[in-house]
Design an enzyme around this catalytic site. Structure first.
Site: not given
Ligand code: CAA
Length: 703
Positions: A63, A104, A107, A127
């Protein structure tokens, strides 16, 4: 189609590509586009199946976290509804997982009939790290593919798994050779040729049937996470949701998941954990150091001192593949230090973190020396010698003579003046602080300290080094104690006064532990060494002169009694020689009472609430001064120092974030009250007064 979702057809298969850089997060626009694209393909008679994939290197990272807690457009579709809608599609829907499929993202894949993953794909439900549970069917669909045990493991830990493991666990149906989308198209064509009905994860039951009604399984998991999940809400909620998946029909389980998700997502803990997620990334962007600042290549590092700190620092570089030369004055100390590094690694082999080969590889990168000449070709030196200014200045003068021009000379000092150290060299622009936290191979904070003359290139380089070795680098200014220890003094000082006034160490420690810290101030003092604290105070007194402000003498008296803490089995507490179990010591209580008597303080009952406020509000107040003085550029820098260096509970976001939640008028009002008890040290910071008066929080701080 929208900009963020594009489609093309190949052999009757509609390829739906999500394109929302950098990680294809599921913004409202993406979810809307996905729903519409699937509906259009379903309605199109020329389409026999569908493939959903992500543009670029990610499938979908979940998400869009930035949209959480914000108002949504009224007609915006909810992901869980869209995914439930997939179950009504009559054509095979295949996820082509080209990269990370997290939250998500996974998912979405689980909502499809089948999943084909590339070799580099990584799937998981992280999450829990954001203080929530998967809210779009993840807790209900994953156990139906893997069984409850694996799902509990993945969902409560948040740890993703690689494609091969995901296949072994039953999460993905096939691993692609090289072209994920191409393979997924073939997969969809084959399923379509066979004809329906196609697998629906929501209807699978075989993997969870055996665990239905097995309350013991879930109880065991609650016990298993009790320590690591202390204070958090989400890990427990994850277990509740998976239990619902196992015991309830899909639709009811989904409802339960939704209810739990909604209860968490708008709460303070989830807000704090989201703040921490972005904060960790935000601190890497230092306001006055542009992104394009040149960064020096650090291919070889010298470390001075191979004690606990130097050895721990070295391990970070060895792990990152960077060769290290460590210097000690005496061969015996060097041998001991290197043996400790190896012993630490061997413990990691036992725990399964590294293989014996990985340890050998790492040990092959470290070299010991007693001759500083060995530093002639290093790109950076980190000095972790004793905390004595005259020693540091001698060392830096010699480093300046020995090291090649341009080499960065950094100090791991936790308190000393960087500018004074830099003044011993002819290259103050290449001098800065890199303050690691003990144990340095574990704690993630690297407090990088800028001197008055440190160049932007030097600072950008040490920030890049932090990233390279897996640390959270936070750039701070030069002052006594920098950000972390300066705030720590404000806190431990009050903790000590509380003893004189009526509390005992165990009460103070319990309050702080219950707040969520790994330990209270007296346990920490015993761990760090009462002797170490004593020498730090002695050095400070030498530098700043004895102030006329009152300080507590209890710790000094413990030192004089030879009570150094855990290292010799007695400090604030007594420690069992074999089990290390901690007990309160009547002798310490007697000493404290005696001290109260000596000071003429009539001891009083002190409430837990007062202990908490008295310890933490002065800490926040010092944080406000640090902001005023520009020692930290933003509240988030302070908060990340505390999360990653001092174990401030992540679900509280950090001291400044937490203070905003408490409300700054409350913090101010209590500080005013405490000032009557301790006029010497408690004086509300002008910034705190200003923000509280304006009805603002630290979040509104802008320098
Ligand atoms: N939403 C918004 N922005 C996100 C994002 C997300 N889910 N995931 C990553 N980003 C953004 C980061 O903030 C970063 O932005 P900036 O460049 O502006 O700082 C950019 O994307 C790149 O991210 P990283 O610097 O972390 O890059 P990375 O290559 O080291 O890692 C990643 C990439 C593995 C995807 C890591 O960003 C990550 O773990 N992201 C979060 C994943 C997460 O927690 N997903 C679950 C979301 S909640 C959900 O999905 C609820 C549901 O049930 C629907």
């Amino acid at each position: 189609m929208t900009d963020v979702v594009t489609t093309r057809d190949q052999d009757g298969i509609r390829i739906i590509t999500l394109n929302n850089p950098p990680v294809n997060a599921l913004s409202v626009a993406v979810v809307t586009g996905l729903r519409d694209a699937v509906a259009a393909a379903e309605a199109d008679g020329s389409v026999t199946g569908m493939v959903v994939t992500g543009e670029g290197s990610a499938f979908i990272a979940g998400a869009d976290i930035r949209e959480f807690g914000k108002p949504r457009p009224k007609d915006a579709p909810l992901l869980h509804d869209v995914l439930d809608g997939f179950d009504a599609i009559s054509k095979p829907l295949v996820a082509a997982i080209n990269g990370v499929a997290l939250g998500g993202g996974l998912e979405v894949a689980l909502g499809c009939n089948y999943r084909v993953a590339g070799h580099k794909a990584l799937v998981g439900l992280p999450e829990v790290n954001l203080g929530i549970i998967p809210g779009a069917g993840g807790t209900q669909r994953l156990p139906r593919l893997t069984g409850a045990e694996t799902a509990l493991d993945m969902i409560t830990s948040g740890k993703p798994v690689r494609a091969d493991k995901a296949a072994a666990l039953g999460i993905v149906d096939a691993i692609a050779d090289s072209d994920v989308v191409g393979d997924a198209v073939e997969f969809a064509k084959a399923r379509a040729a066979e004809g329906g009905p196609y697998q629906r994860v929501s209807e699978k039951d075989d993997k969870i049937a055996d665990d239905r009604g097995n309350a013991g399984l879930f109880e065991n998991w609650r016990k298993k996470i009790a320590r690591s999940a202390r204070g958090f809400d989400a890990p427990w909620a994850c277990i509740d949701a998976v239990e619902a998946a196992v015991n309830l029909p899909f639709a009811q389980g989904r409802e339960k998941e939704r209810e739990i998700f909604t209860g968490l997502v708008n709460g303070d803990k989830a807000a704090a954990q989201r703040y921490a997620f972005f904060g960790e990334r935000e601190v890497a962007r230092v306001p006055d150091i542009p992104k394009d600042t040149p960064v020096a290549k650090i291919d070889k590092v010298g470390i001075i001192g191979c004690g606990t700190m130097g050895g721990g620092i070295a391990m970070n570089f060895l792990n990152a593949g960077i060769p290290v030369t460590v210097l000690e004055i005496e061969q015996a100390a060097l041998d001991r230090g290197l043996a400790t590094v190896r012993a630490n690694y061997e413990r990691s082999v036992k725990s399964g973190r590294f293989t014996a080969e990985q340890v050998d590889e790492r040990m092959a990168r470290i070299e010991g020396t007693t001759d500083m000449g060995a530093f002639a070709d290093v790109d950076m030196v980190i000095e972790a010698a004793v905390e004595k200014m005259d020693v540091k200045k001698q060392v830096f003068a010699k480093l300046d003579e020995t090291c090649k021009p341009g080499a960065i000379l950094a100090t791991n000092t936790s308190t000393l003046d960087i500018d004074e150290i830099a003044s011993a060299t002819s290259r103050p622009e290449a001098v800065c602080g890199t303050h690691f936290f003990s144990p340095a191979n574990v704690m993630k904070l690297m407090e990088n300290v800028r001197g008055a003359k440190s160049s932007k290139e030097t600072l950008a380089t040490v920030m890049a080094v932090a990233k390279k070795i897996g640390k959270v680098g936070v750039m701070v200014g030069n002052c006594d104690g920098f950000v972390g220890n300066r705030m720590l003094y404000a806190y431990t000082r009050q903790a000590n006064f509380l003893l004189e006034e009526g509390a005992l160490p165990a009460q103070v420690d319990k309050v702080i532990y219950d707040f969520g810290f790994p330990m209270g101030p007296f346990q920490m003092s015993d761990l760090a060494g009462i002797d170490v604290g004593y020498y730090v105070r002695e050095e400070r007194d030498k530098r700043f002169g004895l102030t006329d402000k009152r300080t507590s003498k209890i710790a000094d008296r413990l030192f004089e009694m030879g009570r150094y803490g855990q290292k010799n089995g007695k400090g604030w507490y007594l420690y069992d020689e074999t089990t290390r179990a901690r007990t309160s010591d009547p002798a310490v209580e007697a000493l404290i009472l005696e001290e109260s008597g000596r000071l003429g303080i009539e001891r009083r009952e002190i409430s837990d609430q007062e202990i908490l406020e008295r310890c933490l509000y002065p800490l926040v107040n010092e944080g406000a001064r640090i902001l005023e003085e520009g020692i930290a550029a933003r509240p988030v820098d302070i908060d990340m120092v505390w999360l990653f260096g001092y174990g401030f509970p992540r679900y509280r976001g950090g001291p400044m974030f937490w203070a905003d939640l408490v409300g700054l008028p409350t913090v101010l009002e209590r500080l005013e009250a405490f000032r009557k008890i301790d006029p010497d040290w408690i004086e509300p910071a002008p910034l705190l007064r200003e923000l509280a008066g304006a009805g603002k929080g630290f979040k509104d701080f802008a320098k």
